[in-house]
Write a protein that holds these residues in place. Structure first.
Motif, mmCIF file in Angstrom:
data_model
loop_
_atom_site.group_PDB
_atom_site.id
_atom_site.type_symbol
_atom_site.label_atom_id
_atom_site.label_comp_id
_atom_site.label_asym_id
_atom_site.label_seq_id
_atom_site.Cartn_x
_atom_site.Cartn_y
_atom_site.Cartn_z
ATOM 1 N N ALA A 29 20.501 31.046 25.642
ATOM 2 C CA ALA A 29 20.991 31.013 26.742
ATOM 3 C C ALA A 29 20.015 30.885 28.093
ATOM 4 C CB ALA A 29 21.740 32.536 27.047
ATOM 5 N N TYR A 30 18.812 31.091 27.805
ATOM 6 C CA TYR A 30 17.877 30.897 28.892
ATOM 7 C C TYR A 30 17.172 29.658 28.827
ATOM 8 C CZ TYR A 30 17.736 35.716 30.390
ATOM 9 O OH TYR A 30 18.147 37.003 30.923
ATOM 10 N N LEU A 31 17.527 28.983 27.950
ATOM 11 C CA LEU A 31 17.012 27.293 27.619
ATOM 12 C C LEU A 31 17.643 26.537 28.780
ATOM 13 C CD1 LEU A 31 16.931 26.930 23.899
ATOM 14 C CD2 LEU A 31 14.999 27.414 25.224
ATOM 15 N N ILE A 32 16.672 25.735 29.471
ATOM 16 C CA ILE A 32 17.062 24.500 30.330
ATOM 17 C C ILE A 32 17.949 23.508 29.755
ATOM 18 C CG2 ILE A 32 16.370 22.757 31.983
ATOM 19 C CD1 ILE A 32 13.920 24.180 32.533
ATOM 20 N N PHE A 33 17.720 23.171 28.339
ATOM 21 C CA PHE A 33 18.193 22.298 27.646
ATOM 22 C C PHE A 33 19.279 22.968 26.637
ATOM 23 C CE2 PHE A 33 18.930 19.383 23.859
ATOM 24 C CZ PHE A 33 19.278 18.230 24.413
ATOM 25 N N LEU A 45 21.458 27.589 35.873
ATOM 26 C CA LEU A 45 20.334 26.354 35.609
ATOM 27 C C LEU A 45 19.046 26.861 36.550
ATOM 28 C CD1 LEU A 45 18.990 23.868 34.872
ATOM 29 C CD2 LEU A 45 20.028 22.770 36.592
ATOM 30 N N MET A 46 19.304 27.582 37.779
ATOM 31 C CA MET A 46 18.136 28.146 38.509
ATOM 32 C C MET A 46 17.354 29.202 37.646
ATOM 33 S SD MET A 46 16.182 27.951 40.917
ATOM 34 C CE MET A 46 17.015 26.572 41.849
ATOM 35 N N LEU A 47 18.385 30.097 37.148
ATOM 36 C CA LEU A 47 17.464 31.208 36.339
ATOM 37 C C LEU A 47 17.079 30.891 35.329
ATOM 38 C CD1 LEU A 47 17.590 34.293 35.870
ATOM 39 C CD2 LEU A 47 19.622 34.255 34.743
ATOM 40 N N CYS A 48 17.266 29.785 34.672
ATOM 41 C CA CYS A 48 16.514 29.334 33.505
ATOM 42 C C CYS A 48 15.257 28.666 33.671
ATOM 43 C CB CYS A 48 17.616 28.213 32.476
ATOM 44 S SG CYS A 48 18.992 28.721 31.884
ATOM 45 N N VAL A 49 15.456 28.055 34.875
ATOM 46 C CA VAL A 49 14.022 27.430 35.380
ATOM 47 C C VAL A 49 13.051 28.536 35.636
ATOM 48 C CG1 VAL A 49 12.889 26.061 37.191
ATOM 49 C CG2 VAL A 49 15.086 25.507 36.210
ATOM 50 N N LEU A 50 13.507 29.695 36.546
ATOM 51 C CA LEU A 50 12.675 30.679 36.834
ATOM 52 C C LEU A 50 11.994 31.445 35.539
ATOM 53 C CD1 LEU A 50 14.700 32.404 39.589
ATOM 54 C CD2 LEU A 50 12.727 31.089 39.656
ATOM 55 N N VAL A 51 12.854 31.457 34.701
ATOM 56 C CA VAL A 51 12.672 32.282 33.396
ATOM 57 C C VAL A 51 11.364 31.481 32.598
ATOM 58 C CG1 VAL A 51 13.299 32.565 30.817
ATOM 59 C CG2 VAL A 51 14.687 33.600 32.671
ATOM 60 N N THR A 52 11.752 29.930 32.686
ATOM 61 C CA THR A 52 10.606 29.343 31.942
ATOM 62 C C THR A 52 9.372 29.489 32.797
ATOM 63 O OG1 THR A 52 12.287 27.778 31.428
ATOM 64 C CG2 THR A 52 10.155 26.802 31.263
ATOM 65 N N LEU A 53 9.432 29.212 33.894
ATOM 66 C CA LEU A 53 8.186 29.266 34.760
ATOM 67 C C LEU A 53 7.399 30.704 34.609
ATOM 68 C CD1 LEU A 53 9.372 27.622 38.266
ATOM 69 C CD2 LEU A 53 7.768 26.397 36.276
ATOM 70 N N THR A 54 8.092 31.706 34.596
ATOM 71 C CA THR A 54 7.593 33.027 34.345
ATOM 72 C C THR A 54 7.132 33.389 33.138
ATOM 73 O OG1 THR A 54 9.287 34.066 36.063
ATOM 74 C CG2 THR A 54 8.048 35.716 34.805
ATOM 75 N N LEU A 55 7.891 32.642 32.050
ATOM 76 C CA LEU A 55 7.281 32.530 30.589
ATOM 77 C C LEU A 55 6.011 31.925 30.666
ATOM 78 C CD1 LEU A 55 8.125 33.801 27.995
ATOM 79 C CD2 LEU A 55 9.073 31.520 27.275
ATOM 80 N N LEU A 56 5.875 30.937 31.295
ATOM 81 C CA LEU A 56 4.586 30.088 31.414
ATOM 82 C C LEU A 56 3.394 31.038 31.915
ATOM 83 C CD1 LEU A 56 3.043 27.422 30.834
ATOM 84 C CD2 LEU A 56 3.723 26.937 33.106
ATOM 85 N N ALA A 57 3.600 31.625 33.113
ATOM 86 C CA ALA A 57 2.719 32.429 33.803
ATOM 87 C C ALA A 57 2.404 33.696 32.693
ATOM 88 C CB ALA A 57 3.186 32.993 34.857
ATOM 89 N N LEU A 58 3.397 34.130 31.967
ATOM 90 C CA LEU A 58 2.958 35.277 31.012
ATOM 91 C C LEU A 58 2.071 34.699 29.885
ATOM 92 C CD1 LEU A 58 3.394 38.230 30.072
ATOM 93 C CD2 LEU A 58 5.381 37.552 28.994
ATOM 94 N N SER A 59 2.302 33.493 29.483
ATOM 95 C CA SER A 59 1.616 32.633 28.382
ATOM 96 C C SER A 59 0.282 32.786 28.925
ATOM 97 C CB SER A 59 2.301 31.550 28.008
ATOM 98 O OG SER A 59 3.500 31.603 27.574
ATOM 99 N N ALA A 60 0.006 32.108 30.152
ATOM 100 C CA ALA A 60 -1.331 32.160 30.661
ATOM 101 C C ALA A 60 -2.230 33.284 30.781
ATOM 102 C CB ALA A 60 -1.142 31.404 31.887
ATOM 103 N N VAL A 61 -1.593 34.433 31.264
ATOM 104 C CA VAL A 61 -2.202 35.773 31.173
ATOM 105 C C VAL A 61 -2.435 36.311 29.812
ATOM 106 C CG1 VAL A 61 -2.043 38.140 32.052
ATOM 107 C CG2 VAL A 61 -1.186 36.409 33.286
ATOM 108 N N SER A 62 -1.503 36.115 28.968
ATOM 109 C CA SER A 62 -1.851 36.445 27.635
ATOM 110 C C SER A 62 -2.862 35.692 26.961
ATOM 111 C CB SER A 62 -0.627 36.394 26.881
ATOM 112 O OG SER A 62 0.447 36.974 27.412
ATOM 113 N N ALA A 63 -2.886 34.423 27.255
ATOM 114 C CA ALA A 63 -4.096 33.577 26.569
ATOM 115 C C ALA A 63 -5.343 33.913 27.237
ATOM 116 C CB ALA A 63 -3.583 32.119 27.188
#
Length: 363
Positions: A29-33, A45-63
């Motif tokens: 339910a959080y996927l843009i597609f 849609l806006m919530l899905c975009v925010l989740v995707t961007l936040t998930l990218l930020a979390l992935s970067a910190v974890s990386a």
């Protein structure tokens, strides 16, 4: 000049890899597609975009964290890095947008505390975190706040180690830095944050949480079967701490109980684990379950990187055991990993579940 790990090509690759894996575990339910209608999602849609961007930020910190562990060229830290990569529970952290955003902030704070030098700033940031986060989301008191407290507990211990040694009335040298007042301060502020969060549960926090939830997202993380996901991590941190305090007892020629009572990092760390276990056992919070493995590994890594001889001895004992029984340990880990995947496979009806269902249906 030392290169910043944030701009390291290896870190970029880790970020992309972690983001790809995290997206696979993202609730459908959080996927843009929209994989059901095969088009861009119209609802939320806006919530899905925010989740995707936040998930990218979390992935970067974890990386960045994982890259630092592997680039240290230390076998023990490499094992800690592999345990983080294998942590299925942390890959299921997208319970709602607010949880994901606050988790990203707390992981960033953990990374900064591990390498930043300004202790006063760390105290201010932690004070703000433990008060504000429970107001925004009451669940954070049993999830993200413990991460901040663990990071601060080791920053406090490190600050005392670097403080000048002064002579007391008996002529014995002791550290001038007194960690008791900072520990009491954080305990009081944490209690204040939880209390204010409870009082405002139907106002500020309730409104924020409603914004972060999607009605289509389901989670079954609170099932008792999910304890299999953190058993080896709890065993790992328990063995490491046991070896550490035992070595400290021999070095200081004190009882283990006295060494534990006088440890600068111990009380805030114990409070952190206590809050998480309260969230799991009493409140049955999915968010608490997803961070238990992370705080376990964070405790081990921060204590090991402190450079104390006792932590080195504890790590050496674990490594000696792993080398002696490497095949048995490897077989156990492989069995545990696949059993865990089977138990957790339908936890959030993720994209991975959707893809496997489509492939299964085609076959």
């Amino acid at each position: 000049m030392k290169k910043n790990v944030l701009f390291n090509s290896g870190t970029v690759l880790y970020t992309l890899a972690l983001f790809f894996v995290n997206v696979l575990f993202l609730p459908e339910a959080y996927l843009i597609f929209d994989t059901f209608n095969f088009g861009i999602r119209e609802n939320h849609l806006m919530l899905c975009v925010l989740v995707t961007l936040t998930l990218l930020a979390l992935s970067a910190v974890s990386a960045v964290i994982i890259q630092k562990l592997f680039s240290a060229k230390d076998d023990f830290l490499s094992i800690c890095g592999m345990l983080l990569l294998a942590d299925t529970l942390f890959k299921s952290t997208a319970l709602n947008f607010i949880h994901l955003a606050l988790l990203t902030a707390s992981m960033t704070l953990l990374l900064y505390f591990a390498q930043g030098r300004r202790f006063r700033l760390k105290t201010v940031l932690t004070s703000v975190f433990v008060v504000v986060l429970p107001v925004l989301s009451p669940e954070s008191a049993f999830c993200q706040v413990p991460i901040a407290l663990i990071a601060y507990s080791f920053a406090l211990a490190k600050e005392k180690e670097t403080a000048p040694a002064l002579k007391n009335k008996k002529g014995n040298k002791q550290k001038a830095k007194n960690a008791i007042k900072e520990t009491v301060l954080m305990v009081c502020l944490t209690a204040l944050g939880i209390g204010v969060g409870i009082l405002l549960d139907d106002t500020v926090a309730d409104a924020v949480i409603k914004f972060g939830h999607s009605e289509n997202v389901s989670s079954y993380v609170s099932s008792n079967a999910f304890c299999i996901g953190f058993i080896p991590y709890l065993l790992f941190v328990t063995v490491f701490l046991g070896g550490y305090f035992k070595a400290q007892s021999k070095e200081q020629k004190k009882s283990v109980g006295k060494v534990i009572a006088q440890s600068d990092f111990w009380w805030l760390t114990l409070l952190s684990f206590g809050l998480v276990f309260y969230g799991i056992i009493v409140e049955r919070l999915s968010s608490s379950i997803t961070v238990l493995n992370v705080i376990s590994i964070a405790t081990v890594v921060l204590l090991y990187c402190g450079g104390a001889k006792s932590s080195q001895k504890s790590a050496e004992g674990i490594m000696a055991f792993l080398r002696k029984y490497k095949y048995s340990v490897l077989a156990s880990v492989i069995v545990w990993f696949f059993v865990t995947q089977f138990v957790l496979k339908n936890m959030q009806f993720s994209l991975l579940d959707r893809l496997l269902s489509m492939v299964g249906g085609t076959l």
